[in-house]
Design a protein around this motif. Structure first.
Motif, short mmCIF file in Angstrom:
data_model
loop_
_atom_site.label_atom_id
_atom_site.label_comp_id
_atom_site.label_asym_id
_atom_site.label_seq_id
_atom_site.Cartn_x
_atom_site.Cartn_y
_atom_site.Cartn_z
N GLN A 26 33.49 -4.78 70.77
CA GLN A 26 34.07 -5.48 69.88
C GLN A 26 35.03 -6.28 70.33
OE1 GLN A 26 34.25 -5.07 65.72
NE2 GLN A 26 31.97 -4.31 67.47
N TYR A 27 35.64 -7.12 70.00
CA TYR A 27 36.01 -8.36 70.94
C TYR A 27 37.49 -7.97 70.58
CZ TYR A 27 32.90 -11.71 69.48
OH TYR A 27 31.24 -12.55 69.65
N GLY A 28 37.73 -7.74 72.35
CA GLY A 28 39.65 -7.46 72.73
C GLY A 28 40.48 -8.62 72.84
N THR A 29 41.42 -9.02 72.55
CA THR A 29 42.20 -9.84 73.23
C THR A 29 41.83 -11.26 74.73
OG1 THR A 29 44.16 -8.73 72.91
CG2 THR A 29 44.85 -10.64 74.66
N SER A 30 41.88 -12.26 75.05
CA SER A 30 40.51 -13.53 74.92
C SER A 30 40.97 -12.89 77.15
CB SER A 30 41.07 -15.03 74.92
OG SER A 30 39.82 -14.89 73.90
N ALA A 86 27.66 -18.48 79.38
CA ALA A 86 28.80 -17.85 79.78
C ALA A 86 28.74 -17.56 77.87
CB ALA A 86 29.95 -18.13 79.93
N VAL A 87 28.68 -18.98 77.12
CA VAL A 87 29.07 -18.61 75.68
C VAL A 87 28.39 -17.78 75.06
CG1 VAL A 87 29.00 -20.41 74.08
CG2 VAL A 87 30.19 -21.31 75.84
N SER A 88 27.37 -18.07 75.53
CA SER A 88 25.78 -17.02 74.54
C SER A 88 26.22 -16.09 74.73
CB SER A 88 24.58 -17.64 75.53
OG SER A 88 23.75 -16.35 74.80
N SER A 89 26.93 -14.89 75.65
CA SER A 89 27.10 -13.73 76.87
C SER A 89 28.22 -13.21 75.70
CB SER A 89 26.91 -13.84 78.26
OG SER A 89 27.76 -14.21 78.34
N ALA A 90 29.07 -13.94 75.45
CA ALA A 90 30.20 -14.18 74.50
C ALA A 90 30.66 -13.95 73.19
CB ALA A 90 31.44 -14.84 74.50
N MET A 91 29.31 -14.60 72.70
CA MET A 91 30.03 -15.48 70.98
C MET A 91 28.78 -14.37 70.91
SD MET A 91 31.50 -18.11 70.69
CE MET A 91 31.42 -18.63 69.03
N PRO A 126 27.99 -10.82 78.86
CA PRO A 126 30.44 -10.54 78.69
C PRO A 126 30.72 -9.08 79.25
CG PRO A 126 27.84 -9.05 77.13
CD PRO A 126 27.48 -9.50 78.40
N LEU A 127 31.78 -9.76 79.05
CA LEU A 127 33.11 -9.89 79.81
C LEU A 127 33.52 -8.61 79.60
CD1 LEU A 127 34.53 -12.53 81.90
CD2 LEU A 127 33.31 -10.50 83.02
N LEU A 128 34.28 -7.29 80.11
CA LEU A 128 34.94 -6.53 79.08
C LEU A 128 35.93 -6.12 79.49
CD1 LEU A 128 31.41 -6.00 78.37
CD2 LEU A 128 31.99 -4.03 76.30
N LEU A 129 37.09 -5.29 78.66
CA LEU A 129 38.18 -4.81 79.31
C LEU A 129 38.61 -3.96 78.66
CD1 LEU A 129 39.89 -4.82 81.44
CD2 LEU A 129 41.97 -5.93 80.07
N ASP A 130 38.16 -2.61 78.93
CA ASP A 130 39.13 -1.15 78.28
C ASP A 130 37.51 -1.70 76.76
OD1 ASP A 130 40.67 -0.50 79.21
OD2 ASP A 130 42.33 -1.73 77.94
N ILE A 134 36.30 -9.47 76.24
CA ILE A 134 36.67 -10.58 76.32
C ILE A 134 36.65 -12.12 77.27
CG2 ILE A 134 39.16 -8.61 77.49
CD1 ILE A 134 38.70 -9.75 80.55
N GLY A 135 35.75 -12.01 77.64
CA GLY A 135 34.79 -13.53 77.09
C GLY A 135 33.75 -13.05 77.57
#
Length: 159
Positions: A26-30, A86-91, A126-130, A134-135
């Motif tokens: 799921q999405y978190g804080t950017s 970058a956009v593709s992997s985040a979106m 995608p960039l993940l945190l916890d 996040i992006g």
């Protein structure tokens, strides 16, 4: 009998698709600018180590550009390609290699080419945190698998 077999295959594919979707984070804080700069720097270090001139983009979880670097001697086409990855992997909440693999498989996988903003070339992650997105990072300038290596170095910088 032929229709029955096709129905069974379709149900099996649907089950796999549903299972894969359930595992998408799921999405978190950017991502913030400070962390985005660290991600770009790590990807740039990996690229320089391998003598790969790269364009490196980091976007937030809405696909908006946060940080960007174009190394000297990077091909001009890579400027927008890195951002697109970058956009593709985040979106889409998945590596761009997932789209590359779908297209390479042919058949129904070719539908990925019709998804707006989906980049079917490795190098976006995608960039993940916890465990939350996040992006995304996108890297372009070398071979697709090399772009993926540099992007992974950026992902590894997220703490």
């Amino acid at each position: 009998m032929k229709h029955f077999c096709l129905a069974v295959v379709a149900m099996a594919l649907a089950a796999v698709s549903i299972g894969a979707y359930a595992q998408i984070p799921q999405y978190g804080t950017s991502i913030n600018l400070e962390m985005a700069k660290k991600v770009v720097a790590a990807a740039e270090v990996e690229s320089r180590k391998n003598n790969w001139p790269m364009a490196i983009a980091v976007v937030d979880n809405a696909g908006m550009l946060v940080a960007y670097v174009r190394m000297d001697n990077t091909q001009t086409a890579s400027v927008q390609v890195a951002i697109d990855k970058a956009v593709s992997s985040a979106m889409y909440r998945r590596p761009t290699k997932a789209f590359q693999d779908m297209v390479a498989g042919g058949g129904a996988g070719m539908r990925a080419l019709g998804l707006r903003g989906a980049s079917p070339v490795e190098g976006g992650l995608p960039l993940l945190l916890d465990g939350k997105i996040i992006g995304g990072i996108g890297v372009s300038g070398a071979n697709a698998d090399q772009d993926g290596v540099a992007a992974k170095a950026g992902v590894d910088a997220v703490k």
